[in-house]
Design a protein around this motif. Structure first.
Motif, PDB file in Angstrom:
ATOM      1  N   ASP A  76      26.873 114.924  19.766  1.00 14.98           N
ATOM      2  CA  ASP A  76      25.567 114.291  19.997  1.00 14.98           C
ATOM      3  C   ASP A  76      25.718 113.004  20.797  1.00 14.98           C
ATOM      4  O   ASP A  76      24.855 112.672  21.620  1.00 14.98           O
ATOM      5  CB  ASP A  76      24.875 114.011  18.661  1.00 14.98           C
ATOM      6  N   VAL A  77      26.803 112.265  20.548  1.00 14.00           N
ATOM      7  CA  VAL A  77      27.068 111.070  21.355  1.00 14.00           C
ATOM      8  C   VAL A  77      27.315 111.479  22.808  1.00 14.00           C
ATOM      9  O   VAL A  77      26.809 110.848  23.748  1.00 14.00           O
ATOM     10  CB  VAL A  77      28.269 110.283  20.801  1.00 14.00           C
ATOM     11  N   ASP A  84      26.064 113.971  24.330  1.00 15.64           N
ATOM     12  CA  ASP A  84      24.840 114.493  24.932  1.00 15.64           C
ATOM     13  C   ASP A  84      23.672 113.531  24.842  1.00 15.64           C
ATOM     14  O   ASP A  84      22.524 113.933  25.079  1.00 15.64           O
ATOM     15  CB  ASP A  84      24.447 115.806  24.235  1.00 15.64           C
ATOM     16  N   VAL A  85      23.920 112.273  24.506  1.00 14.33           N
ATOM     17  CA  VAL A  85      22.818 111.368  24.167  1.00 14.33           C
ATOM     18  C   VAL A  85      21.833 111.175  25.314  1.00 14.33           C
ATOM     19  O   VAL A  85      20.613 111.109  25.092  1.00 14.33           O
ATOM     20  CB  VAL A  85      23.376 110.017  23.653  1.00 14.33           C
ATOM     21  N   GLU A  86      22.310 111.091  26.545  1.00 18.00           N
ATOM     22  CA  GLU A  86      21.398 110.861  27.665  1.00 18.00           C
ATOM     23  C   GLU A  86      20.442 112.038  27.854  1.00 18.00           C
ATOM     24  O   GLU A  86      19.225 111.851  28.000  1.00 18.00           O
ATOM     25  CB  GLU A  86      22.178 110.597  28.950  1.00 18.00           C
ATOM     26  N   ASP A 142      19.680 114.344  25.595  1.00 18.26           N
ATOM     27  CA  ASP A 142      18.821 114.479  24.420  1.00 18.26           C
ATOM     28  C   ASP A 142      17.683 113.463  24.448  1.00 18.26           C
ATOM     29  O   ASP A 142      16.539 113.777  24.085  1.00 18.26           O
ATOM     30  CB  ASP A 142      19.649 114.301  23.138  1.00 18.26           C
ATOM     31  N   ARG A 143      17.990 112.245  24.891  1.00 23.88           N
ATOM     32  CA  ARG A 143      16.949 111.215  24.960  1.00 23.88           C
ATOM     33  C   ARG A 143      15.882 111.600  25.982  1.00 23.88           C
ATOM     34  O   ARG A 143      14.681 111.408  25.746  1.00 23.88           O
ATOM     35  CB  ARG A 143      17.565 109.859  25.297  1.00 23.88           C
ATOM     36  N   THR A 183      18.353 112.518  17.853  1.00 26.01           N
ATOM     37  CA  THR A 183      19.633 112.794  17.216  1.00 26.01           C
ATOM     38  C   THR A 183      20.148 111.534  16.525  1.00 26.01           C
ATOM     39  O   THR A 183      19.589 110.444  16.683  1.00 26.01           O
ATOM     40  CB  THR A 183      20.659 113.267  18.250  1.00 26.01           C
ATOM     41  N   PRO A 242      22.859 109.602  17.063  1.00 26.08           N
ATOM     42  CA  PRO A 242      23.205 108.466  17.934  1.00 26.08           C
ATOM     43  C   PRO A 242      21.985 107.769  18.522  1.00 26.08           C
ATOM     44  O   PRO A 242      22.015 106.555  18.750  1.00 26.08           O
ATOM     45  CB  PRO A 242      24.048 109.129  19.044  1.00 26.08           C
ATOM     46  N   ILE A 243      20.929 108.517  18.764  1.00 25.49           N
ATOM     47  CA  ILE A 243      19.696 107.906  19.275  1.00 25.49           C
ATOM     48  C   ILE A 243      19.031 107.085  18.177  1.00 25.49           C
ATOM     49  O   ILE A 243      18.477 106.013  18.424  1.00 25.49           O
ATOM     50  CB  ILE A 243      18.752 108.989  19.813  1.00 25.49           C
ATOM     51  N   GLU A 270      25.101 104.735  19.224  1.00 23.06           N
ATOM     52  CA  GLU A 270      26.294 105.535  19.498  1.00 23.06           C
ATOM     53  C   GLU A 270      27.512 105.020  18.727  1.00 23.06           C
ATOM     54  O   GLU A 270      28.269 105.806  18.147  1.00 23.06           O
ATOM     55  CB  GLU A 270      26.579 105.533  20.998  1.00 23.06           C
ATOM     56  N   SER A 292      27.403 105.824  15.052  1.00 22.27           N
ATOM     57  CA  SER A 292      27.617 107.249  14.852  1.00 22.27           C
ATOM     58  C   SER A 292      29.098 107.598  14.935  1.00 22.27           C
ATOM     59  O   SER A 292      29.619 108.389  14.130  1.00 22.27           O
ATOM     60  CB  SER A 292      26.833 108.050  15.903  1.00 22.27           C
TER      61      SER A 292
END
Length: 281
Positions: A180-181, A183-185, A187-188, A194, A196-197, A201, A204
């Motif tokens: 998830d960290v 893919d954070v950009e 996902d946001r 998620t 991390p959001i 980050e 997490s």
């Protein structure tokens, strides 16, 4: 649409590689408990039920995610038109029914695990996937429970099977958080919330490190209670070293970190197999 295209679509829905891998892990759980070859029919039923259940879960998740996949994964069977939504739903239902029929031939504990897993597979996308951390926990539980299900199918799970379940769940949860960290950009930008959001980050990743350290602490238990011998320790120590390295590497490179977490779990799984196959005192 020709028959070959439709069959390929249904096959792709199952994510066969993932489903078969889960079946192999179920067999490992039965083997580690010592009953895979003593109770071959039960072990086989558990393995096939796992394959059917995971394939059904993958299919139903594609059904629920069909609108998102039309944008993010247009090559999947539903967006590309190889399978209709109704077809995917009926196919998933058939696979779930097969998994349930096979599971009902097993002992009560295995049946209970199977039913919980089937509910979790169906509920994952609609209830848990969008909640920070909740989806990760469900995925981690399902990953670890394959070992527990295999063990419960052939015997009462012993310390080795229970620790294998815990190690698999903790390492899978750590890997899911790191992914998830990574893919954070994306996902946001898609409006997902998620872990991390929600908490950041770095926090997490610190949580992932904590999970790995807990896994390290519980890992000696099969040896300490004489469930597995020295051969288990010989293989599990480097596996734990890989997991610890991976969790810290994730702070610099989440992509590499989550890959090493996967490798560490594979080596840890091998440690349990070796510990059962080569019971050195």
């Amino acid at each position: 649409m020709d028959v070959g295209t439709a069959l390929r679509g249904y096959f792709d829905l199952t994510r066969a590689g993932n489903a078969i891998t889960s079946g192999v892990l179920t067999f490992v759980g039965a083997y580690v408990t010592g009953g895979a070859f003593e109770e071959p029919l039960a072990a086989t039923a558990a393995v096939v039920a796992t394959i059917f259940g995971v394939a059904a879960g993958n299919s139903i998740n594609d059904y629920f995610d069909r609108d998102i996949d039309a944008i993010n994964a247009p090559d999947r069977p539903l967006p590309r038109g190889a399978v209709s939504p109704r077809g995917a739903l009926l196919f998933s239902g058939g696979l779930f029914a097969g998994a349930v029929v096979l599971a009902l031939t097993l002992p009560p504990l295995a049946i209970a695990i199977a039913l919980v897993n089937l509910v979790a597979l169906v509920a994952y996308t609609k209830l848990f996937k969008g909640l920070p951390g909740a989806g990760n926990v469900v995925v981690a539980y399902l990953g670890g429970s394959t070992f527990l299900f295999g063990a419960a199918a052939v015997a009462t799970p012993d310390a080795a099977a229970l620790v294998l379940f815990v190690l698999a769940a903790l390492s899978t949860l750590a890997r899911e958080v790191v992914k998830d960290v990574e893919d954070v950009e994306g996902d946001r930008s898609e409006g997902l919330n998620t872990l991390p959001i929600a908490i950041g980050e770095r926090r997490s990743l610190q949580f992932a490190v904590l999970l790995v350290l807990v896994a390290v602490l519980v890992s000696p238990a099969p040896y300490l209670v004489d469930a597995l011998g020295v051969s288990y320790l010989i293989v599990v120590v480097p596996a734990l070293a890989i997991l610890v390295y991976a969790s810290y590497r994730s702070f610099e490179d989440p992509t590499r970190g989550q890959s090493f977490l996967k490798y560490g779990m594979l080596v840890a799984t091998l440690a349990f197999v070796v510990g059962r196959a080569v019971p050195l005192s």
